[in-house]
Design a protein around this motif. Structure first.
Motif, PDB file in Angstrom:
ATOM      1  N   LEU A  30       0.334  -1.212  -0.208  1.00  0.00           N
ATOM      2  CA  LEU A  30       0.130   0.187   0.016  1.00  0.00           C
ATOM      3  C   LEU A  30       0.438   1.338   0.299  1.00  0.00           C
ATOM      4  O   LEU A  30       1.688   1.260   0.657  1.00  0.00           O
ATOM      5  N   HIS A  31       0.416   1.977  -0.661  1.00  0.00           N
ATOM      6  CA  HIS A  31       0.556   3.055  -1.016  1.00  0.00           C
ATOM      7  C   HIS A  31       0.080   4.225  -0.151  1.00  0.00           C
ATOM      8  O   HIS A  31      -1.100   4.346   0.090  1.00  0.00           O
ATOM      9  N   ALA A  32       0.314   5.892  -0.995  1.00  0.00           N
ATOM     10  CA  ALA A  32      -0.606   6.761  -0.569  1.00  0.00           C
ATOM     11  C   ALA A  32      -2.282   7.557  -1.155  1.00  0.00           C
ATOM     12  O   ALA A  32      -2.610   7.696  -1.544  1.00  0.00           O
ATOM     13  N   ALA A  42      -3.775   4.575   0.435  1.00  0.00           N
ATOM     14  CA  ALA A  42      -4.492   5.712   2.017  1.00  0.00           C
ATOM     15  C   ALA A  42      -5.657   6.644   1.652  1.00  0.00           C
ATOM     16  O   ALA A  42      -6.643   6.615   2.225  1.00  0.00           O
ATOM     17  N   SER A  43      -6.039   7.082  -0.009  1.00  0.00           N
ATOM     18  CA  SER A  43      -6.700   7.689  -0.780  1.00  0.00           C
ATOM     19  C   SER A  43      -7.931   7.336  -0.397  1.00  0.00           C
ATOM     20  O   SER A  43      -9.184   8.155   0.409  1.00  0.00           O
ATOM     21  N   LEU A  44      -7.620   6.376  -0.752  1.00  0.00           N
ATOM     22  CA  LEU A  44      -8.600   5.337  -0.846  1.00  0.00           C
ATOM     23  C   LEU A  44      -9.353   4.825   0.670  1.00  0.00           C
ATOM     24  O   LEU A  44     -11.148   5.300   1.284  1.00  0.00           O
ATOM     25  N   TYR A  76     -14.658   1.356  -3.078  1.00  0.00           N
ATOM     26  CA  TYR A  76     -13.545   2.974  -3.507  1.00  0.00           C
ATOM     27  C   TYR A  76     -12.793   2.250  -4.568  1.00  0.00           C
ATOM     28  O   TYR A  76     -12.062   1.679  -4.262  1.00  0.00           O
ATOM     29  N   PHE A  77     -12.499   2.714  -5.531  1.00  0.00           N
ATOM     30  CA  PHE A  77     -11.297   1.940  -6.287  1.00  0.00           C
ATOM     31  C   PHE A  77     -11.322   3.255  -7.109  1.00  0.00           C
ATOM     32  O   PHE A  77     -11.271   4.696  -7.484  1.00  0.00           O
ATOM     33  N   GLY A  78      -9.762   3.597  -7.934  1.00  0.00           N
ATOM     34  CA  GLY A  78      -8.708   5.018  -8.274  1.00  0.00           C
ATOM     35  C   GLY A  78      -9.370   5.594  -9.345  1.00  0.00           C
ATOM     36  O   GLY A  78      -9.460   4.253 -10.780  1.00  0.00           O
ATOM     37  N   CYS A 120     -12.290   7.523  -6.879  1.00  0.00           N
ATOM     38  CA  CYS A 120     -11.709   8.792  -6.329  1.00  0.00           C
ATOM     39  C   CYS A 120      -9.954   9.449  -7.373  1.00  0.00           C
ATOM     40  O   CYS A 120      -9.695   7.947  -8.153  1.00  0.00           O
ATOM     41  N   PRO A 121      -9.760   9.874  -7.088  1.00  0.00           N
ATOM     42  CA  PRO A 121      -9.095  10.890  -8.080  1.00  0.00           C
ATOM     43  C   PRO A 121      -7.342  10.217  -7.636  1.00  0.00           C
ATOM     44  O   PRO A 121      -7.176   9.719  -6.573  1.00  0.00           O
ATOM     45  N   ILE A 122      -6.772  10.479  -8.924  1.00  0.00           N
ATOM     46  CA  ILE A 122      -5.295   9.766  -8.500  1.00  0.00           C
ATOM     47  C   ILE A 122      -4.612  10.462  -7.705  1.00  0.00           C
ATOM     48  O   ILE A 122      -4.035  11.972  -7.753  1.00  0.00           O
ATOM     49  N   VAL A 123      -3.503   9.692  -7.153  1.00  0.00           N
ATOM     50  CA  VAL A 123      -2.310  10.781  -6.511  1.00  0.00           C
ATOM     51  C   VAL A 123      -0.837  10.113  -6.919  1.00  0.00           C
ATOM     52  O   VAL A 123      -0.745   8.961  -7.148  1.00  0.00           O
ATOM     53  N   ALA A 126       1.901   8.584 -11.344  1.00  0.00           N
ATOM     54  CA  ALA A 126       1.221   8.094  -9.989  1.00  0.00           C
ATOM     55  C   ALA A 126       1.585   7.280  -9.797  1.00  0.00           C
ATOM     56  O   ALA A 126       2.503   6.688  -9.571  1.00  0.00           O
ATOM     57  N   LEU A 127       1.493   7.310  -8.587  1.00  0.00           N
ATOM     58  CA  LEU A 127       1.713   6.166  -7.641  1.00  0.00           C
ATOM     59  C   LEU A 127       1.033   4.887  -7.845  1.00  0.00           C
ATOM     60  O   LEU A 127       0.223   5.138  -8.803  1.00  0.00           O
ATOM     61  N   SER A 128       2.764   4.137  -8.071  1.00  0.00           N
ATOM     62  CA  SER A 128       2.149   2.485  -8.373  1.00  0.00           C
ATOM     63  C   SER A 128       2.843   1.898  -7.762  1.00  0.00           C
ATOM     64  O   SER A 128       4.042   1.974  -7.432  1.00  0.00           O
TER      65      SER A 128
HETATM   66  P1  AMP Z   1      -4.238  -2.506  -7.014  1.00  0.00           P
HETATM   67  O1  AMP Z   1      -3.544  -1.957  -5.265  1.00  0.00           O
HETATM   68  O2  AMP Z   1      -3.040  -1.753  -7.504  1.00  0.00           O
HETATM   69  O3  AMP Z   1      -4.882  -3.436  -7.910  1.00  0.00           O
HETATM   70  O4  AMP Z   1      -4.950  -0.511  -6.994  1.00  0.00           O
HETATM   71  C1  AMP Z   1      -5.706  -0.904  -5.740  1.00  0.00           C
HETATM   72  C2  AMP Z   1      -6.677   0.030  -5.666  1.00  0.00           C
HETATM   73  O5  AMP Z   1      -6.218   1.616  -5.473  1.00  0.00           O
HETATM   74  C3  AMP Z   1      -7.711   0.485  -7.084  1.00  0.00           C
HETATM   75  O6  AMP Z   1      -9.090   1.172  -6.718  1.00  0.00           O
HETATM   76  C4  AMP Z   1      -6.417   1.672  -8.010  1.00  0.00           C
HETATM   77  O7  AMP Z   1      -6.968   2.664  -8.910  1.00  0.00           O
HETATM   78  C5  AMP Z   1      -5.953   2.482  -6.163  1.00  0.00           C
HETATM   79  N1  AMP Z   1      -5.242   3.379  -6.699  1.00  0.00           N
HETATM   80  C6  AMP Z   1      -3.681   2.330  -6.979  1.00  0.00           C
HETATM   81  N2  AMP Z   1      -3.317   3.880  -7.480  1.00  0.00           N
HETATM   82  C7  AMP Z   1      -3.396   4.414  -6.930  1.00  0.00           C
HETATM   83  C8  AMP Z   1      -2.840   5.728  -6.921  1.00  0.00           C
HETATM   84  N3  AMP Z   1      -1.860   6.766  -7.982  1.00  0.00           N
HETATM   85  N4  AMP Z   1      -4.464   7.099  -7.228  1.00  0.00           N
HETATM   86  C9  AMP Z   1      -5.226   6.241  -6.785  1.00  0.00           C
HETATM   87  N5  AMP Z   1      -5.591   5.455  -6.309  1.00  0.00           N
HETATM   88  C10 AMP Z   1      -4.898   4.672  -6.770  1.00  0.00           C
END
Ligand code: AMP
Length: 285
Positions: A35-37, A40-42, A147-149, A175-178, A185-187
């Protein structure tokens, strides 16, 4: 309430059923962990609206094709639990693979249309894996807001379409991209980037923003916007372009001049890392 962690489907049902019976709203954040920010925002969005916040952490084998990074995908459950506790989550569901798939599933969910272009073309089995695990998670957690990003814009559209088509008792919230300060984009997959690749990685967001400026300035030809974005990607020597696209935000296709809500999406490979990103823009009337 202190954070509880479980790998049991039955336990998640028990906790969420009890909460709903007491009139409490359930918020759900599905993730693959590390998990990253952005994640965390979700969780924070769920915490702000709902009474019981459930986070799932499951690296879903079904959505990885052979040869993709299933085994290498980064994992750190202990740190993830600390992030969830910090953000005020109530329950973490981190099941072993055998709990989710005691045998290979005979039943899978495919969403036609929105699944097919872009990521669907590059990763043909990916969204069936996503839709199947999300349907399963929705069945486990029960009626909730999920909640999905927007980071995964196409995934968000796939999940929204599935929930609507199947009348699932889940309200899907985008939810908006962090982002990092330089726009990346955080990943969870950003850890694959070398220092040199990391320095060039913001080119993807730069290209998409350039596309958005063209659309905001009145350009309606998707081909011209895509060519301009590809040219920006071409400035980064370590980037290999998978695709860049200018499409209607809802359908993820462009059958004519761009209009209304437009989404610019791209996928670029940097060495081991395949990065995706997108930007939204409203075309001038
Ligand atoms: P993941 O763990 O990559 O499957 O992502 C889980 C959820 O976090 C998904 O709904 C993603 O869209 C969301 N997410 C991943 N990266 C970001 C980001 N940088 N900003 C906002 N949401 C994100």
């Amino acid at each position: 309430m202190t954070l509880e962690s479980t790998g049991s489907i039955a336990r998640v049902r028990e906790v969420t059923d009890r909460a709903r019976a007491a009139g409490r709203r359930v918020g759900f954040v599905p993730t693959m962990g590390y998990l990253h920010a952005g994640h965390a925002s979700l969780v924070a969005a769920a915490r702000a609206h709902d009474d019981l916040v459930v986070v799932s952490i499951f690296v879903n084998p079904l959505q990885f094709a052979p040869g993709e990074d299933l085994d290498a995908y980064p994992r750190d459950l202990e740190r993830d639990l600390a992030v969830c506790a910090e953000e005020g989550a109530d329950l973490v569901f981190a099941p072993p693979v055998e709990e989710m798939y005691p045998r290979p599933p005979s039943t899978t969910v495919t969403v036609s249309g929105v699944s097919e272009p872009l990521e669907g073309r590059s990763r043909p089995t990916h969204f069936a894996g996503v839709a199947t695990v999300v349907a399963k998670l929705f069945a486990i957690v029960g009626p909730c807001r999920a909640y999905f990003g927007e980071k995964d814009w196409q995934q968000l559209r796939v999940v929204q379409t599935m929930a609507a088509d199947l009348s699932l008792p889940v309200e899907v919230v985008g939810c908006p991209i962090v982002r990092e300060p330089d726009g990346l984009a955080l990943s969870s997959r950003n850890v694959y980037l070398s220092d040199e690749e990391r320095a060039q990685a913001p080119v993807l967001h730069r290209a998409l923003r350039h596309g958005a400026e063209l659309v905001a300035g009145g350009e309606t030809d998707p081909g011209r916007v895509e060519a301009a974005m590809a040219a920006v990607i071409g400035e980064a020597p370590l980037a290999t372009l998978d695709y860049v696209a200018a499409v209607q935000a809802d359908s993820l296709t462009a059958d004519g001049p761009l209009h209304g809500e437009v989404r610019l999406l791209g996928a670029v490979r940097f060495g081991r890392a395949r990065l995706i990103d997108n930007v939204g823009v409203t075309a001038p009337a």
